[in-house]
Design a protein around this motif. Structure first.
Motif, mmCIF file in Angstrom:
data_model
loop_
_atom_site.group_PDB
_atom_site.id
_atom_site.type_symbol
_atom_site.label_atom_id
_atom_site.label_comp_id
_atom_site.label_asym_id
_atom_site.label_seq_id
_atom_site.Cartn_x
_atom_site.Cartn_y
_atom_site.Cartn_z
ATOM 1 N N LYS A 153 0.836 -1.199 0.000
ATOM 2 C CA LYS A 153 0.000 0.000 0.000
ATOM 3 C C LYS A 153 0.875 1.256 0.000
ATOM 4 O O LYS A 153 1.977 1.262 0.527
ATOM 5 N N GLY A 154 0.327 2.330 -0.565
ATOM 6 C CA GLY A 154 1.041 3.610 -0.556
ATOM 7 C C GLY A 154 2.294 3.568 -1.399
ATOM 8 O O GLY A 154 2.259 3.297 -2.592
ATOM 9 N N TYR A 155 3.429 3.815 -0.764
ATOM 10 C CA TYR A 155 4.697 3.808 -1.480
ATOM 11 C C TYR A 155 5.436 2.508 -1.226
ATOM 12 O O TYR A 155 5.312 1.930 -0.151
ATOM 13 N N PRO A 156 6.218 2.038 -2.206
ATOM 14 C CA PRO A 156 6.558 2.671 -3.485
ATOM 15 C C PRO A 156 5.440 2.508 -4.516
ATOM 16 O O PRO A 156 4.749 1.496 -4.531
ATOM 17 N N ASP A 157 5.290 3.538 -5.374
ATOM 18 C CA ASP A 157 4.324 3.472 -6.461
ATOM 19 C C ASP A 157 5.072 3.288 -7.788
ATOM 20 O O ASP A 157 6.282 3.038 -7.799
ATOM 21 N N PHE A 158 4.350 3.414 -8.913
ATOM 22 C CA PHE A 158 5.005 3.178 -10.204
ATOM 23 C C PHE A 158 6.129 4.179 -10.445
ATOM 24 O O PHE A 158 7.192 3.814 -10.968
ATOM 25 N N HIS A 159 5.912 5.436 -10.081
ATOM 26 C CA HIS A 159 6.939 6.451 -10.337
ATOM 27 C C HIS A 159 8.234 6.133 -9.604
ATOM 28 O O HIS A 159 9.312 6.594 -10.010
ATOM 29 N N CYS A 160 8.138 5.335 -8.538
ATOM 30 C CA CYS A 160 9.338 4.977 -7.788
ATOM 31 C C CYS A 160 10.282 4.091 -8.594
ATOM 32 O O CYS A 160 11.446 3.926 -8.217
ATOM 33 N N PHE A 161 9.796 3.496 -9.703
ATOM 34 C CA PHE A 161 10.716 2.781 -10.585
ATOM 35 C C PHE A 161 11.773 3.739 -11.137
ATOM 36 O O PHE A 161 12.930 3.350 -11.345
ATOM 37 N N ARG A 162 11.392 4.986 -11.406
ATOM 38 C CA ARG A 162 12.361 5.984 -11.886
ATOM 39 C C ARG A 162 13.435 6.232 -10.828
ATOM 40 O O ARG A 162 14.615 6.348 -11.146
ATOM 41 N N HIS A 163 12.997 6.331 -9.575
ATOM 42 C CA HIS A 163 13.956 6.529 -8.486
ATOM 43 C C HIS A 163 14.848 5.300 -8.328
ATOM 44 O O HIS A 163 16.028 5.425 -8.009
ATOM 45 N N THR A 164 14.274 4.114 -8.551
ATOM 46 C CA THR A 164 15.053 2.875 -8.461
ATOM 47 C C THR A 164 16.145 2.869 -9.519
ATOM 48 O O THR A 164 17.313 2.559 -9.240
ATOM 49 N N VAL A 165 15.774 3.215 -10.749
ATOM 50 C CA VAL A 165 16.743 3.233 -11.851
ATOM 51 C C VAL A 165 17.825 4.279 -11.604
ATOM 52 O O VAL A 165 19.026 4.003 -11.762
ATOM 53 N N ARG A 166 17.426 5.487 -11.209
ATOM 54 C CA ARG A 166 18.426 6.530 -10.943
ATOM 55 C C ARG A 166 19.366 6.102 -9.815
ATOM 56 O O ARG A 166 20.584 6.300 -9.900
ATOM 57 N N SER A 167 18.809 5.512 -8.758
ATOM 58 C CA SER A 167 19.630 5.074 -7.635
ATOM 59 C C SER A 167 20.621 3.980 -8.067
ATOM 60 O O SER A 167 21.808 4.031 -7.733
ATOM 61 N N LYS A 168 20.119 3.005 -8.835
ATOM 62 C CA LYS A 168 20.973 1.908 -9.301
ATOM 63 C C LYS A 168 22.118 2.435 -10.177
ATOM 64 O O LYS A 168 23.281 2.031 -10.028
ATOM 65 N N LEU A 169 21.782 3.325 -11.100
ATOM 66 C CA LEU A 169 22.806 3.853 -12.000
ATOM 67 C C LEU A 169 23.805 4.722 -11.235
ATOM 68 O O LEU A 169 25.001 4.722 -11.526
ATOM 69 N N GLY A 170 23.292 5.474 -10.257
ATOM 70 C CA GLY A 170 24.182 6.298 -9.445
ATOM 71 C C GLY A 170 25.159 5.448 -8.650
ATOM 72 O O GLY A 170 26.352 5.762 -8.546
ATOM 73 N N GLU A 171 24.665 4.355 -8.084
ATOM 74 C CA GLU A 171 25.527 3.447 -7.319
ATOM 75 C C GLU A 171 26.582 2.786 -8.213
ATOM 76 O O GLU A 171 27.654 2.414 -7.751
ATOM 77 N N SER A 172 26.252 2.647 -9.505
ATOM 78 C CA SER A 172 27.199 2.046 -10.453
ATOM 79 C C SER A 172 28.159 3.070 -11.026
ATOM 80 O O SER A 172 28.917 2.776 -11.944
ATOM 81 N N GLU A 173 28.103 4.309 -10.483
ATOM 82 C CA GLU A 173 28.980 5.410 -10.891
ATOM 83 C C GLU A 173 28.807 5.771 -12.366
ATOM 84 O O GLU A 173 29.751 6.167 -13.047
ATOM 85 N N THR A 174 27.579 5.610 -12.853
ATOM 86 C CA THR A 174 27.251 6.079 -14.201
ATOM 87 C C THR A 174 27.232 7.600 -14.197
ATOM 88 O O THR A 174 26.754 8.214 -13.250
#
Length: 400
Positions: free
Chosen positions: A329-350
């Motif tokens: 319920k509540g969060y995470p919602d669909f838009h949180c996939f964008r945050h997931t991708v940004r976080s993953k790429l940031g952690e990979s030093e992209t």
């Protein structure tokens, strides 16, 4: 004698001469086919802006009896009076805008006119800005701080356009007056456990498609996966066409565009091409897309109903209820996939430029960086392939 732009001067006042098209509604009233409008006593620079607005008003007039009187009214030597609605009319034609943005801005304009009594812009004061800000936040209005913030910001956007782009006022009267919003729900990346819960459902493990009409059948399976491996917005994915899946080249990719008749983008930077992740290919996404093309379907999701102003609106409603049923319920919602991708790429030093190119954000930095920071598909593909989710175990079950 009038210049090529139709502006001429008599005494201390400038005038505008407009030649009417043969089919224009005012043509029968002006036998010469020309309308002369007083722009009042002003500088030539001010006359240029005033003329642009009056010319547009005249040429767009369809009700000559009522509209033209206001347009042709002389300004009696006083400063030319612009109202925020005049600016709004110009602003919506200044650049590509979504219907949602146009309508939301209009709602803010109506509230501004109600609370301020709609003064001419050259008489608008900072005290009125402070009063409008306070009025938007009054408890009896039952408005969230985010909604109040958005409405105040839309009005300031119009004032900024009047000052910087049109130069019809000498200053931005509300510059520096801020309305701060409370952060009620902070969007965040999906956790590994949450991803396991979602993608461990029969929908993703057995391709058991829901019967709810809002989910768009096959879209229910593919759109969340695309969100996870592209970071694209739900609206961008929901309005994809079959031709937007580019599978013929060396690097299969998805074209996020507004070229289709019902496609729209949030910003100009949203237009981009995203390489298709190898996991999506393994799960059969290209096979699905090819089947849709063979069936001569336009939409990539033939069973997904589109909400006019929000292409992913119905899907979003279904996805929210679906998450609640499985304990998310509540969060995470669909838009949180964008945050997931940004976080993953940031952690990979992209690099930030590659992340922005994948997510469709405005590239930050100098003008040179924005102009010359062209990223090849190979560079973007290398970034996309860094998206790995060790918690997920999915079998290729799609059968075309």
């Amino acid at each position: 004698m009038a210049n090529s732009n139709g502006i001429f001067k008599r005494g201390s006042s400038h005038y505008l001469r407009v030649v009417l098209p043969l089919s224009h509604a005012l043509r029968h009233q002006y036998k010469s086919g020309k309308v002369i409008v007083s722009l009042g006593a002003c500088s030539y620079r001010e006359a240029l802006t005033a003329a642009a607005i009056k010319r547009a008003q005249i040429l767009e007039t369809t009700t000559p009896i009522t509209s033209i009187k206001k347009i042709l009214a002389p300004s009696s030597g006083a400063p030319f009076s612009y109202y925020l609605r005049d600016i709004y009319d110009r602003w919506i034609k200044s650049k590509p805008l979504s219907n949602d943005a146009i309508n939301t801005c209009m709602r803010a304009l109506l509230l501004y006119e109600e609370q301020t009594n709609n003064p001419p812009l050259h008489l608008l004061t900072r005290a009125q800005g402070d009063g409008f800000r306070a009025w938007l936040q009054e408890p009896e209005r039952k408005t969230s701080s985010k909604t109040a913030y958005d409405r105040f910001t839309w009005v300031k956007t119009l004032l900024k356009y009047a000052y910087r782009d049109l130069e019809v006022i000498s200053r931005h009267p509300w510059e520096g007056i801020e309305l701060f919003k409370e952060t009620t729900n902070q969007r965040r990346p999906w956790s590994g456990a949450e991803l396991q819960t979602l993608f461990g459902q029969p929908l993703f493990q057995k391709y058991e498609l829901p019967r709810d009409w809002r989910c768009g059948k096959d879209a229910a399976y593919w759109i969340p996966l695309l969100g996870l491996y592209t970071g694209a917005r739900l609206s961008e994915l929901a309005q994809l066409r079959a031709v937007d899946i580019l599978s013929e080249g060396e690097i299969p990719s998805i074209s996020i565009t507004n070229l289709g008749s019902n496609q729209q983008l949030k910003t100009l930077a949203s237009k981009r091409t995203i390489p298709i992740h190898s996991e999506l290919i393994r799960l059969g996404f290209l096979g699905y897309a090819n089947k849709i093309k063979v069936d001569n379907q336009d939409s990539l999701w033939p069973q997904l109903s589109q909400r006019k102003s929000k292409p992913g609106g119905y899907f979003s409603n279904w996805f929210g209820e679906y998450r609640a049923r499985i304990g998310l319920k509540g969060y995470p919602d669909f838009h949180c996939f964008r945050h997931t991708v940004r976080s993953k790429l940031g952690e990979s030093e992209t690099s930030e430029h590659v992340i922005d190119a994948i997510l469709g954000h405005e590239i930050k930095g100098s003008i040179g960086a924005k102009v010359y920071m062209h990223r090849t598909l190979k560079t973007l593909q290398a970034g996309v392939e860094l998206l790995t989710y060790e918690q997920l175990s999915m079998t290729s079950i799609y059968k075309s």
